[in-house]
Write a protein that holds these residues in place. Structure first.
Motif, PDB file in Angstrom:
ATOM      1  N   TYR A   4       0.808  -1.214   0.000  1.00 53.80           N
ATOM      2  CA  TYR A   4       0.000   0.000   0.000  1.00 53.80           C
ATOM      3  C   TYR A   4       0.844   1.268   0.000  1.00 53.80           C
ATOM      4  CZ  TYR A   4      -3.285  -3.646   1.134  1.00 53.80           C
ATOM      5  OH  TYR A   4      -4.015  -4.806   1.101  1.00 53.80           O
ATOM      6  N   PHE A   5       2.151   1.140   0.176  1.00 56.12           N
ATOM      7  CA  PHE A   5       3.030   2.292   0.105  1.00 56.12           C
ATOM      8  C   PHE A   5       3.671   2.429  -1.275  1.00 56.12           C
ATOM      9  CE2 PHE A   5       2.742   1.301   4.584  1.00 56.12           C
ATOM     10  CZ  PHE A   5       2.694   2.549   5.194  1.00 56.12           C
ATOM     11  N   ILE A   6       3.663   1.355  -2.059  1.00 51.41           N
ATOM     12  CA  ILE A   6       4.351   1.362  -3.348  1.00 51.41           C
ATOM     13  C   ILE A   6       3.811   2.429  -4.302  1.00 51.41           C
ATOM     14  CG2 ILE A   6       4.778  -0.001  -5.437  1.00 51.41           C
ATOM     15  CD1 ILE A   6       5.066  -2.451  -3.651  1.00 51.41           C
ATOM     16  N   PRO A   7       2.482   2.528  -4.539  1.00 52.50           N
ATOM     17  CA  PRO A   7       2.007   3.553  -5.481  1.00 52.50           C
ATOM     18  C   PRO A   7       2.262   4.970  -4.991  1.00 52.50           C
ATOM     19  CG  PRO A   7       0.172   2.468  -4.399  1.00 52.50           C
ATOM     20  CD  PRO A   7       1.383   1.672  -4.055  1.00 52.50           C
ATOM     21  N   VAL A   8       2.255   5.177  -3.666  1.00 53.95           N
ATOM     22  CA  VAL A   8       2.535   6.506  -3.131  1.00 53.95           C
ATOM     23  C   VAL A   8       3.964   6.917  -3.474  1.00 53.95           C
ATOM     24  CG1 VAL A   8       2.700   7.889  -1.031  1.00 53.95           C
ATOM     25  CG2 VAL A   8       0.885   6.167  -1.255  1.00 53.95           C
ATOM     26  N   ILE A   9       4.905   5.998  -3.244  1.00 58.49           N
ATOM     27  CA  ILE A   9       6.306   6.292  -3.525  1.00 58.49           C
ATOM     28  C   ILE A   9       6.543   6.380  -5.025  1.00 58.49           C
ATOM     29  CG2 ILE A   9       8.657   5.392  -3.306  1.00 58.49           C
ATOM     30  CD1 ILE A   9       7.754   4.152  -0.637  1.00 58.49           C
ATOM     31  N   ALA A  10       5.914   5.508  -5.808  1.00 59.41           N
ATOM     32  CA  ALA A  10       6.065   5.549  -7.256  1.00 59.41           C
ATOM     33  C   ALA A  10       5.577   6.876  -7.827  1.00 59.41           C
ATOM     34  CB  ALA A  10       5.302   4.392  -7.899  1.00 59.41           C
ATOM     35  N   THR A  11       4.443   7.366  -7.316  1.00 57.43           N
ATOM     36  CA  THR A  11       3.900   8.642  -7.782  1.00 57.43           C
ATOM     37  C   THR A  11       4.811   9.793  -7.387  1.00 57.43           C
ATOM     38  OG1 THR A  11       1.639   7.796  -7.646  1.00 57.43           O
ATOM     39  CG2 THR A  11       1.917  10.180  -7.677  1.00 57.43           C
ATOM     40  N   THR A  12       5.259   9.790  -6.128  1.00 55.41           N
ATOM     41  CA  THR A  12       6.140  10.862  -5.649  1.00 55.41           C
ATOM     42  C   THR A  12       7.442  10.893  -6.446  1.00 55.41           C
ATOM     43  OG1 THR A  12       5.231  10.617  -3.423  1.00 55.41           O
ATOM     44  CG2 THR A  12       7.314  11.801  -3.634  1.00 55.41           C
ATOM     45  N   ALA A  13       8.032   9.731  -6.675  1.00 51.79           N
ATOM     46  CA  ALA A  13       9.290   9.664  -7.428  1.00 51.79           C
ATOM     47  C   ALA A  13       9.089  10.146  -8.866  1.00 51.79           C
ATOM     48  CB  ALA A  13       9.823   8.236  -7.418  1.00 51.79           C
ATOM     49  N   GLY A  14       7.996   9.747  -9.495  1.00 57.70           N
ATOM     50  CA  GLY A  14       7.745  10.153 -10.870  1.00 57.70           C
ATOM     51  C   GLY A  14       7.562  11.651 -11.008  1.00 57.70           C
ATOM     52  N   VAL A  15       6.854  12.245 -10.056  1.00 58.73           N
ATOM     53  CA  VAL A  15       6.594  13.685 -10.115  1.00 58.73           C
ATOM     54  C   VAL A  15       7.854  14.485  -9.817  1.00 58.73           C
ATOM     55  CG1 VAL A  15       5.339  15.585  -9.034  1.00 58.73           C
ATOM     56  CG2 VAL A  15       4.143  13.459  -9.592  1.00 58.73           C
ATOM     57  N   LEU A  16       8.583  14.106  -8.758  1.00 58.37           N
ATOM     58  CA  LEU A  16       9.739  14.895  -8.321  1.00 58.37           C
ATOM     59  C   LEU A  16      10.974  14.676  -9.184  1.00 58.37           C
ATOM     60  CD1 LEU A  16       9.476  14.585  -4.421  1.00 58.37           C
ATOM     61  CD2 LEU A  16       8.646  16.419  -5.905  1.00 58.37           C
ATOM     62  N   LEU A  17      11.211  13.442  -9.623  1.00 60.96           N
ATOM     63  CA  LEU A  17      12.462  13.136 -10.323  1.00 60.96           C
ATOM     64  C   LEU A  17      12.322  13.084 -11.837  1.00 60.96           C
ATOM     65  CD1 LEU A  17      13.881  10.382  -7.928  1.00 60.96           C
ATOM     66  CD2 LEU A  17      14.366  12.837  -7.954  1.00 60.96           C
ATOM     67  N   LEU A  18      11.129  12.756 -12.333  1.00 63.92           N
ATOM     68  CA  LEU A  18      10.936  12.670 -13.778  1.00 63.92           C
ATOM     69  C   LEU A  18      10.062  13.788 -14.326  1.00 63.92           C
ATOM     70  CD1 LEU A  18      10.432   8.802 -14.236  1.00 63.92           C
ATOM     71  CD2 LEU A  18      12.520  10.140 -14.524  1.00 63.92           C
ATOM     72  N   GLY A  19       9.537  14.632 -13.434  1.00 61.01           N
ATOM     73  CA  GLY A  19       8.719  15.751 -13.874  1.00 61.01           C
ATOM     74  C   GLY A  19       7.375  15.345 -14.440  1.00 61.01           C
ATOM     75  N   GLU A  20       6.841  14.187 -14.015  1.00 61.68           N
ATOM     76  CA  GLU A  20       5.547  13.736 -14.521  1.00 61.68           C
ATOM     77  C   GLU A  20       4.422  14.587 -13.942  1.00 61.68           C
ATOM     78  OE1 GLU A  20       6.847   9.035 -15.042  1.00 61.68           O
ATOM     79  OE2 GLU A  20       5.471   9.626 -13.459  1.00 61.68           O
ATOM     80  N   GLN A  21       3.400  14.816 -14.744  1.00 60.56           N
ATOM     81  CA  GLN A  21       2.268  15.624 -14.300  1.00 60.56           C
ATOM     82  C   GLN A  21       1.365  14.830 -13.367  1.00 60.56           C
ATOM     83  OE1 GLN A  21       0.264  17.141 -17.767  1.00 60.56           O
ATOM     84  NE2 GLN A  21       1.801  18.736 -18.116  1.00 60.56           N
ATOM     85  N   LEU A  22       0.789  15.541 -12.423  1.00 59.53           N
ATOM     86  CA  LEU A  22      -0.096  14.901 -11.447  1.00 59.53           C
ATOM     87  C   LEU A  22      -1.398  15.684 -11.368  1.00 59.53           C
ATOM     88  CD1 LEU A  22      -0.331  12.663  -9.271  1.00 59.53           C
ATOM     89  CD2 LEU A  22       0.462  14.348  -7.607  1.00 59.53           C
ATOM     90  N   HIS A  23      -2.500  15.049 -11.747  1.00 59.03           N
ATOM     91  CA  HIS A  23      -3.820  15.659 -11.651  1.00 59.03           C
ATOM     92  C   HIS A  23      -4.521  15.157 -10.392  1.00 59.03           C
ATOM     93  CE1 HIS A  23      -3.252  17.263 -15.682  1.00 59.03           C
ATOM     94  NE2 HIS A  23      -2.919  16.047 -16.092  1.00 59.03           N
ATOM     95  N   TRP A  24      -5.530  15.884  -9.955  1.00 53.08           N
ATOM     96  CA  TRP A  24      -6.169  15.573  -8.674  1.00 53.08           C
ATOM     97  C   TRP A  24      -6.739  14.157  -8.629  1.00 53.08           C
ATOM     98  CZ3 TRP A  24     -11.123  13.861  -8.307  1.00 53.08           C
ATOM     99  CH2 TRP A  24     -11.955  14.057  -9.408  1.00 53.08           C
ATOM    100  N   ASN A  25      -7.233  13.672  -9.772  1.00 50.28           N
ATOM    101  CA  ASN A  25      -7.883  12.361  -9.767  1.00 50.28           C
ATOM    102  C   ASN A  25      -6.899  11.213  -9.561  1.00 50.28           C
ATOM    103  OD1 ASN A  25      -7.144  13.250 -12.541  1.00 50.28           O
ATOM    104  ND2 ASN A  25      -7.733  11.167 -13.086  1.00 50.28           N
ATOM    105  N   THR A  26      -5.597  11.454  -9.846  1.00 48.20           N
ATOM    106  CA  THR A  26      -4.622  10.376  -9.686  1.00 48.20           C
ATOM    107  C   THR A  26      -4.419   9.998  -8.216  1.00 48.20           C
ATOM    108  OG1 THR A  26      -3.490  11.004 -11.731  1.00 48.20           O
ATOM    109  CG2 THR A  26      -2.264   9.637 -10.172  1.00 48.20           C
ATOM    110  N   PRO A  27      -4.053  10.942  -7.322  1.00 52.78           N
ATOM    111  CA  PRO A  27      -3.894  10.544  -5.913  1.00 52.78           C
ATOM    112  C   PRO A  27      -5.208  10.149  -5.253  1.00 52.78           C
ATOM    113  CG  PRO A  27      -3.650  12.922  -6.143  1.00 52.78           C
ATOM    114  CD  PRO A  27      -3.676  12.354  -7.529  1.00 52.78           C
ATOM    115  N   VAL A  28      -6.313  10.810  -5.623  1.00 54.51           N
ATOM    116  CA  VAL A  28      -7.602  10.458  -5.030  1.00 54.51           C
ATOM    117  C   VAL A  28      -7.999   9.049  -5.446  1.00 54.51           C
ATOM    118  CG1 VAL A  28     -10.077  10.986  -5.022  1.00 54.51           C
ATOM    119  CG2 VAL A  28      -8.406  12.834  -4.828  1.00 54.51           C
ATOM    120  N   GLY A  29      -7.897   8.761  -6.727  1.00 58.13           N
ATOM    121  CA  GLY A  29      -8.230   7.425  -7.204  1.00 58.13           C
ATOM    122  C   GLY A  29      -7.319   6.366  -6.627  1.00 58.13           C
ATOM    123  N   ALA A  30      -6.025   6.690  -6.486  1.00 62.07           N
ATOM    124  CA  ALA A  30      -5.084   5.732  -5.906  1.00 62.07           C
ATOM    125  C   ALA A  30      -5.459   5.402  -4.466  1.00 62.07           C
ATOM    126  CB  ALA A  30      -3.665   6.292  -5.959  1.00 62.07           C
ATOM    127  N   ALA A  31      -5.882   6.421  -3.714  1.00 60.30           N
ATOM    128  CA  ALA A  31      -6.302   6.184  -2.332  1.00 60.30           C
ATOM    129  C   ALA A  31      -7.526   5.275  -2.277  1.00 60.30           C
ATOM    130  CB  ALA A  31      -6.601   7.519  -1.640  1.00 60.30           C
TER     131      ALA A  31
END
Length: 323
Positions: free
Chosen positions: A282-309
């Motif tokens: 349950y921590f893997i998608p949180v870390i994967a999303t954080t790493a993608g946004v901070l290190l690869l500059g991937e865009q993050l829309h509101w529905n992504t973290p809400v849907g992941a939760a």
């Protein structure tokens, strides 16, 4: 990445039990140290598997997806074989065992690792990490058909519905999935589906096989290495160069994320039990999303973290059992 949780590519022990504390005059201090130790390793394991999707993304910048998957299982096998050499343990024997391990390697390593690598050619690593979190949902749906002893409950059915509602939220179903690469997302979801199919097969064929989980996993990764070596030779051309960061990413993905991380997980299962150990999923998608946004500059829309939760909440409900 693994199980009910993201399945690790090896059969887990049927029963596990935490070792009894060693009595001593300073037992309180030793207990605290032990707890800090497993919690620290829990965090490290979460980070390693969470970063795996970033490493796949970086690896595909220089290598074909099949080659990324090949490097992953090769260096993973190398890491586990080193552990076996130190422990002086043998690989499993018997034609039947190796035949089952070959099928398990296809379902739990060769297919999902290749599918995730192909998916990340067109989707963000954060979305791939979230798709991976749907594995428990697929697992519950399949277990209703394939495992008669795995009885459903109302709570688990609710978790299944909630989880797939979360998937639709991540994908932006209300806006017609616009801006979403359908092929890449489908490949990532198919990769997540491979894990429970593989675990059902393992549960039916390898549950009583003698040998340590590390030995069985090492053998399975060897089988997957052979499979991907043949596939890569047939469908890809040899890389013209070996850029530093993509190469290091593939090595780390295999040696750490596929090799040593599994060894850490088995130790956690032994020390704190499978229920606590599988919470790493349950921590893997949180870390994967954080790493993608901070290190690869991937865009993050509101529905992504809400849907992941929502996906994670549903997955957690599907793991509940009758008392």
């Amino acid at each position: 990445m693994s199980a009910p949780s993201t399945p690790a590519p090896a059969p887990a022990p049927a029963t596990t039990q935490a070792p009894a504390p060693t009595p001593s005059g300073g037992s309180g201090a030793k207990t605290t140290t032990s707890r800090l130790d497993w919690r620290l390793r829990f965090v490290v394991l979460s980070v390693i598997w969470g970063f795996s999707f970033l490493l796949i993304k970086v690896g595909t910048e220089a290598y074909a997806p099949f080659q990324v998957a090949l490097g992953r299982v090769f260096f993973g096998a190398l890491a586990l074989l080193t552990v076996l050499l130190v422990r002086r343990e043998r690989l499993p024997r018997g034609r039947t065992t190796w035949a089952h391990l070959t099928v398990a390697a296809l379902l739990l390593n060769t297919a999902p690792f290749s599918l995730f690598a192909y998916a990340e050619l067109s989707i963000p690593s954060s979305l791939a990490g979230i798709c991976n979190a749907t594995s428990p949902l697929w697992g519950m749906a399949l277990s209703l058909v394939a495992l008669s002893e795995d009885r459903p409950t109302r709570r688990r059915f609710a978790g299944l519905g909630l989880g797939f509602l979360g998937v639709l939220t991540v994908l932006g179903a209300w806006q017609g999935f616009s801006g979403l690469d359908a092929k890449g997302t489908a490949l990532a979801l198919l990769a997540a589906l491979c894990y429970p199919i593989g675990w059902i097969y393992v549960r039916r064929t390898l549950a009583s096989t003698p040998g340590s989980p590390v030995a069985l996993t090492g053998a399975q990764l060897l089988a997957s290495t052979l499979q991907l070596a043949v596939i890569s030779a047939l469908f890809t051309s040899a890389p013209a160069s070996f850029p530093l960061w993509p190469t290091l990413s593939v090595i780390a993905l295999g040696a750490l994320g596929t090799g040593m991380a599994l060894q850490m997980q088995y130790r956690l299962v032994t020390e704190v039990g499978p229920t606590t150990a599988q919470m790493v999923t349950y921590f893997i998608p949180v870390i994967a999303t954080t790493a993608g946004v901070l290190l690869l500059g991937e865009q993050l829309h509101w529905n992504t973290p809400v849907g992941a939760a929502v996906v994670l909440a549903g997955a957690a409900l599907t793991q509940t059992r009758r008392r």
